[in-house]
Design an enzyme around this catalytic site. Sequence first.
Site, PDB file in Angstrom:
ATOM      1  N   ASP A   1      -0.349   0.421  -3.145  1.00  0.00           N
ATOM      2  CA  ASP A   1      -0.080   1.848  -2.954  1.00  0.00           C
ATOM      3  C   ASP A   1      -1.330   2.637  -2.564  1.00  0.00           C
ATOM      4  OD1 ASP A   1       0.664   4.510  -3.297  1.00  0.00           O
ATOM      5  OD2 ASP A   1       1.625   4.195  -5.218  1.00  0.00           O
TER       6      ASP A   1
ATOM      7  N   SER B   1       2.686   6.349  -0.358  1.00  0.00           N
ATOM      8  CA  SER B   1       3.694   5.843  -1.280  1.00  0.00           C
ATOM      9  C   SER B   1       5.086   6.296  -0.830  1.00  0.00           C
ATOM     10  CB  SER B   1       3.359   6.307  -2.704  1.00  0.00           C
ATOM     11  OG  SER B   1       4.212   5.724  -3.654  1.00  0.00           O
TER      12      SER B   1
END
Length: 346
Positions: free
Chosen positions: A210, A59
């Site tokens: 993600d 992320s």
Amino acid sequence: MATENHNLRLLCLDGGGIRGLSTLLIIQRIMFVLDSKVDPAIERPLRPCHFFDLMAGTSTGGLICIMLGTMRMTIDECITAYLELAPKIFPEEGILYGSKAGKLFKSFRGAARFDAMALEEEVKNMVANALKKDKDVAFDQVEALGGCRVYVVVCATNKDVNKPVRLRSYRSSWEPSTNCTIWQVARATSAAPLYFDPIIFGTPPMSYVDGGLHYNNPIRVALDETKAIWKGTPTCRVGCIVSVGTGVPPLTAVGERGLEILESLKSLVTDTEDTARDFENELEHMDAAEQPAYFRFNVQNMQKIGLEEWKEFNMLTGATNSYLYSQRKDIDRCASILLNFSSMSH
């Protein structure tokens, strides 16, 4: 990059949205202390890519690894770009609904709260400016451009089967490349569910979100990749691991359509620090001669700052600076070890 008889240095960066500023401030302090120890004749500014052999991130941590490792930014350049990026990709007005309540209503409906195209455009511009190349540079071809000194692996998730995926700046010996661009990798690892839409690329195409749903703390990924990359070089061993967290993420209910994601996020919250503690326990049972130097830096009092709340940068900065004051000895030791294992120490 590592050669024979080399102590490998790994940098592992957790996910955490705009709390990644805390990550950058911690790295900045390490680089500041390093600067005071490096020979004055060495060219400045120092770059993190010169002091690590492999960077692994998820992320916001993945985006930072791309900026520091693949784009070879200085830490100050990276912080400046990060501060400029956040308001552009997390605008107060949202996309379709102006208020905070409106954006939460979108989450209840299962819709992304922010415009993924804004994120794409900003990352494309960053790539073009940093590398002085076309924005569509392939992620695993950056080394061919010259000057890339660090392997970068970024965590994402295959949305369709909810399985972790590793996107690499180098060719794997056991898994074919996705032939993705740098900006696509940045989009994939940053596509937090309910914040940004997934991104689709590859042949055949896959949908990515993600990587924090599986590897918010990517230390296991970093160790696996290290073994695969240097398996033919037995004299290369892991000498130093720097792992940086982003505090404990808050939990926010997102409605029925988000219940599955909420459950994943609950396990993400506990998994990040559990992973760190499990690794520390393993280190205690290793032979002393084989133990790498391990540093885990993580500011714990940022729980109330949401992934997108860039207006809290001042609070993040204050909390991180206070934390760093308490970590002076470990920061100094970390910088000394990184320098000792670097060619710049010779």
